[in-house]
Design an enzyme around this catalytic site. Structure first.
Site, PDB file in Angstrom:
ATOM      1  N   LYS A  38       0.636  -1.106   0.080  1.00 15.40           N
ATOM      2  CA  LYS A  38       0.188  -0.354  -0.283  1.00 15.40           C
ATOM      3  C   LYS A  38       0.816   1.385   0.520  1.00 15.40           C
ATOM      4  CE  LYS A  38      -1.548   2.701   3.152  1.00 15.40           C
ATOM      5  NZ  LYS A  38      -1.465   3.952   2.071  1.00 15.40           N
ATOM      6  N   GLU A  56      10.337   2.339  10.428  1.00 16.59           N
ATOM      7  CA  GLU A  56      11.754   2.747  10.281  1.00 16.59           C
ATOM      8  C   GLU A  56      11.016   4.768  10.102  1.00 16.59           C
ATOM      9  OE1 GLU A  56      14.706   2.950  10.149  1.00 16.59           O
ATOM     10  OE2 GLU A  56      14.477   1.026   9.917  1.00 16.59           O
ATOM     11  N   CYS A  77      13.196  12.117   6.699  1.00 13.22           N
ATOM     12  CA  CYS A  77      13.650  11.653   8.004  1.00 13.22           C
ATOM     13  C   CYS A  77      14.411  12.215   8.482  1.00 13.22           C
ATOM     14  CB  CYS A  77      13.500   9.726   7.618  1.00 13.22           C
ATOM     15  SG  CYS A  77      14.531   9.419   6.884  1.00 13.22           S
ATOM     16  N   GLY A  85       7.355   5.857   7.847  1.00 11.51           N
ATOM     17  CA  GLY A  85       6.186   6.071   8.264  1.00 11.51           C
ATOM     18  C   GLY A  85       6.272   7.082   9.866  1.00 11.51           C
ATOM     19  N   SER A  86       4.909   7.950   9.928  1.00  8.01           N
ATOM     20  CA  SER A  86       5.877   8.448  11.050  1.00  8.01           C
ATOM     21  C   SER A  86       5.415   7.523  12.516  1.00  8.01           C
ATOM     22  CB  SER A  86       4.066   9.491  11.169  1.00  8.01           C
ATOM     23  OG  SER A  86       2.885   9.181  10.503  1.00  8.01           O
TER      24      SER A  86
HETATM   25  P1  NAD Z   1       2.335   8.587   7.529  1.00 10.82           P
HETATM   26  O1  NAD Z   1       2.407   7.654   8.972  1.00 10.82           O
HETATM   27  O2  NAD Z   1       1.359   9.360   7.157  1.00 10.82           O
HETATM   28  O3  NAD Z   1       2.299   7.485   6.232  1.00 10.82           O
HETATM   29  C1  NAD Z   1       2.776   6.463   5.424  1.00 10.82           C
HETATM   30  C2  NAD Z   1       2.496   5.464   4.761  1.00 10.82           C
HETATM   31  O4  NAD Z   1       1.560   5.235   5.741  1.00 10.82           O
HETATM   32  C3  NAD Z   1       1.137   6.138   3.800  1.00 10.82           C
HETATM   33  O5  NAD Z   1       1.100   4.576   2.932  1.00 10.82           O
HETATM   34  C4  NAD Z   1       0.152   5.824   4.336  1.00 10.82           C
HETATM   35  O6  NAD Z   1      -1.416   6.082   3.656  1.00 10.82           O
HETATM   36  C5  NAD Z   1       0.120   4.935   6.245  1.00 10.82           C
HETATM   37  N1  NAD Z   1      -1.452   5.352   6.477  1.00 10.82           N
HETATM   38  C6  NAD Z   1      -1.421   6.354   7.250  1.00 10.82           C
HETATM   39  N2  NAD Z   1      -2.030   6.271   8.529  1.00 10.82           N
HETATM   40  C7  NAD Z   1      -2.977   5.098   8.874  1.00 10.82           C
HETATM   41  C8  NAD Z   1      -2.982   3.950   9.424  1.00 10.82           C
HETATM   42  N3  NAD Z   1      -3.604   4.917  11.068  1.00 10.82           N
HETATM   43  N4  NAD Z   1      -2.693   2.851   9.331  1.00 10.82           N
HETATM   44  C9  NAD Z   1      -2.122   2.082   8.091  1.00 10.82           C
HETATM   45  N5  NAD Z   1      -1.398   3.257   7.158  1.00 10.82           N
HETATM   46  C10 NAD Z   1      -1.644   3.910   7.855  1.00 10.82           C
HETATM   47  O7  NAD Z   1       4.227  10.066   6.850  1.00 10.82           O
HETATM   48  P2  NAD Z   1       4.100  10.068   5.326  1.00 10.82           P
HETATM   49  O8  NAD Z   1       3.544  11.490   5.970  1.00 10.82           O
HETATM   50  O9  NAD Z   1       3.914   9.292   4.426  1.00 10.82           O
HETATM   51  O10 NAD Z   1       6.065  10.707   5.586  1.00 10.82           O
HETATM   52  C11 NAD Z   1       5.807  10.980   6.637  1.00 10.82           C
HETATM   53  C12 NAD Z   1       6.410  10.466   7.860  1.00 10.82           C
HETATM   54  O11 NAD Z   1       8.080   9.278   7.188  1.00 10.82           O
HETATM   55  C13 NAD Z   1       8.078  11.191   8.431  1.00 10.82           C
HETATM   56  O12 NAD Z   1       7.344  10.934   9.834  1.00 10.82           O
HETATM   57  C14 NAD Z   1       9.674  10.599   9.163  1.00 10.82           C
HETATM   58  O13 NAD Z   1      10.111  10.755   9.020  1.00 10.82           O
HETATM   59  C15 NAD Z   1       9.052   9.079   8.064  1.00 10.82           C
HETATM   60  N6  NAD Z   1      10.171   8.787   7.062  1.00 10.82           N
HETATM   61  C16 NAD Z   1      10.870   7.876   8.062  1.00 10.82           C
HETATM   62  C17 NAD Z   1      12.220   7.102   7.052  1.00 10.82           C
HETATM   63  C18 NAD Z   1      13.448   5.989   8.077  1.00 10.82           C
HETATM   64  O14 NAD Z   1      13.881   5.571   7.944  1.00 10.82           O
HETATM   65  N7  NAD Z   1      13.606   6.311   9.358  1.00 10.82           N
HETATM   66  C19 NAD Z   1      11.864   7.719   5.564  1.00 10.82           C
HETATM   67  C20 NAD Z   1      11.311   8.170   4.921  1.00 10.82           C
HETATM   68  C21 NAD Z   1       9.664   8.522   6.509  1.00 10.82           C
END
Ligand code: NAD
Length: 546
Positions: free
Chosen positions: A217, A298, A332, A270-271
């Protein structure tokens, strides 16, 4: 029959080297070609389907796609899926499992090496341009992410896979011990963020490379380049059903996937909050699963730069400008809090000022724009909120930038907040935008400042120390041992390269399984130890029994 594809050779894969980064100098053929592709794709009206079982799947609900640099420009739409599509993707993946698992590893390797070559060659411009349009990256940012990092992930992972397979136990006389690196039993789930096309491609593909079947996804803010990634996988010969790409609601999808008995692994980037929510779901359902799921995530960061009074001023200022503002701070790893000693602060500030005033902001279509738009309205509003609160705060002042303009795209100027409060909100919280907070400390408080750096945020992703004094470097190295998963000395905290600086963080930043390394691939296999005895004992009595 099951082993009909077993190889009759111990093959070696091509030696992985990092993909050279194209420079896109003004007037060069490579920049002309990329911008021409951008302009062509800008006019296309896409209708992006999900891909389940190798087939295009359309749904009733169409969601418009817009570009961060021009939110009114119509780029077409994608088909948003339902929970029935999630079921279909899971069932398809499970149905594809046996055949994929029985395919020799060389065949799998060939598919992903071919994908790397397709991106290095015929798909490079298209994948880069999709990232520039959909995620607002300039030519350089698109190139280092989309083309180079993903190519590196693919080639290095193939090499790491063979290294792993070669790791075998010793065997005593009369027996033969072996380790077999089986894929996980069941299906895997990849959930990817908007900010790196390379991560979007790597999370599902590295699990598939190890023989797993995947439901993927992507972020709904990354569908344009996700589509190109899927085109590449299919052209590279990935069999139907091995990676299934669905555009569905994240939370609902996670609930469905994580209540399926065959759910075997989560590969998330993601977050932090979203990851923690998913981990809780897995915990709550732990008695449902046939096998304990692997969990790799991550997540967020609040990455630091700490300068010592011996630091080179230009190096600090450049590390901050690049580290904080490239890709609008939406890495990130972006530098988002800096600690500068009083004795060099004025000089650092002057150099930063001279650099920042030359920075151009605008659409990536013009390669001279260093800063582009933030990803969407939410991000724009979030950045604006921090800026407005800083303007009013008695603890903070805006010393550079601060202007926000959403008339055409989501543009936020590179902004520097100077604060006298080391626990001010913008020093502690992940903003994920072009906002850098700076705290100036008294030179003699160096040791206390290192403690402050370590204790200020719940994250531990990246961080950098700038110093010429080796004792200071050594002190920071030790004091900040657990403050970051990737630590930089006299360099910006962004730009990790696959194979060179394995990437990942601990604490609230993730499980630190280091993307693009053998450590990560190990999470997607479940080892079977095999012992074969050549001449089996025929009597139960050991010598001690006389
Ligand atoms: P996000 O958490 O909003 O989304 C990430 C993914 O999760 C997306 O596919 C989203 O649709 C999905 N998602 C959202 N809510 C969800 C839920 N409740 N349940 C399951 N899936 C859900 O993150 P973003 O805005 O796409 O990316 C930015 C974040 O990612 C920042 O916090 C950044 O620090 C982090 N990030 C970390 C790394 C790393 O290697 N540590 C790398 C890239 C990004």
């Amino acid at each position: 029959i099951k082993n009909k594809n077993m190889s009759k050779a111990i093959s070696q894969v091509p030696f992985a080297i990092n993909e050279p980064v194209r420079t896109y100098e003004p007037g060069s053929d490579e920049v002309k070609s990329l911008i021409a592709t951008y302009k062509k794709m800008w006019k296309e009206k896409s209708a992006i389907p999900m891909i389940i079982n190798g087939k295009e799947v359309k749904s009733e609900e169409k969601v418009n796609i817009s570009s961060p640099q021009d939110h009114q420009h119509d780029l077409g739409y994608y088909y948003k899926g339902t929970m029935a599509n999630v079921d279909e993707a899971i069932n398809t993946a499970l149905a594809a499992k046996e055949k994929w698992n029985n395919l020799g590893w060389e065949q799998r390797a060939a598919i992903f090496l071919k994908a790397a070559d397709l991106i290095a060659g015929p798909y490079r411009d298209r994948l880069n341009a999709a990232t520039m349009i959909g995620q607002s990256k300039n030519v350089h940012q698109a190139e280092i992410d989309t083309a180079c990092e993903f190519i590196d992930f693919l080639r290095f992972n193939v090499e790491f896979m063979t290294e792993m397979y070669s790791e075998q136990p010793v065997s005593d006389t009369g027996i033969w011990n072996r380790s077999e690196y089986r894929p996980l039993e069941g299906f895997c789930f990849a959930v990817t963020p908007f900010n790196f096309t390379a991560i979007a491609g790597n999370l599902p593909s590295c699990m598939a490379m190890m023989g797993n079947v995947v439901v993927w996804k992507p972020s709904d803010k990354q569908v344009l380049s996700a589509k190109v990634l899927m085109d590449v996988f299919m052209e590279a010969g990935l069999p139907a059903g091995v990676i299934n790409m669905i555009f569905t609601d994240g939370k609902e999808t996670a609930e469905k996937v994580m209540s399926h008995p065959d759910f075997a692994g989560l590969h998330f980037t993601g977050s932090t909050k979203v990851f923690q929510g998913m981990w809780k779901m897995i915990g709550n359902n732990i008695d449902l699963f046939k096998t304990y799921p692997r969990i790799v995530g991550e997540t967020g960061g609040k990455d630091f730069v700490v300068a010592h009074s011996s630091a080179n001023v230009e190096a600090v200022a450049t590390g901050l400008v690049r580290g904080a503002f490239e890709y609008q701070g939406q890495k990130c790893s972006a530098a988002s809090r800096a600690y500068i000693p009083k004795s060099i602060w004025n000089d650092v500030k002057n150099v930063m000022e001279s650099q920042l005033k030359t920075i151009k902001m605008g659409s990536p279509e013009d390669p001279s724009n260093f800063v582009n738009a933030v990803i969407d309205k939410n991000s724009f509003e979030k950045c604006k909120g921090y800026i407005e609160r800083a303007e009013k705060s008695t603890d903070a002042e805006i010393i550079f930038g601060g202007k926000c303009d959403d008339s055409k795209g989501w543009f936020v100027e590179p902004t520097v907040i100077l604060t006298t409060n080391p626990k001010y909100e913008s020093v502690c919280e992940e903003i994920f935008g072009p906002i850098l907070s700076i705290y100036v400390y008294e030179d003699q408080d160096w040791t206390e400042t290192l403690k402050l750096v370590d204790e200020t945020s719940p994250y531990s992703l990246t961080g950098a120390v700038f110093a010429q004094d080796r004792y200071a470097i050594a002190e920071a190295y030790k004091a900040l041992e657990n403050a970051s998963g990737n630590f930089y000395i006299n360099d910006k905290p962004t730009g990790a390269v696959v194979g060179q600086q394995p990437f990942g963080g601990a604490r609230a930043s993730g499980t630190n399984d280091k993307a693009g390394s053998k450590m990560n691939l190990m999470r997607w296999v479940s080892v079977r130890s095999i012992k074969e005895t050549f001449v089996s004992p025929k009597d139960y009595k050991y010598p001690y029994l006389g």
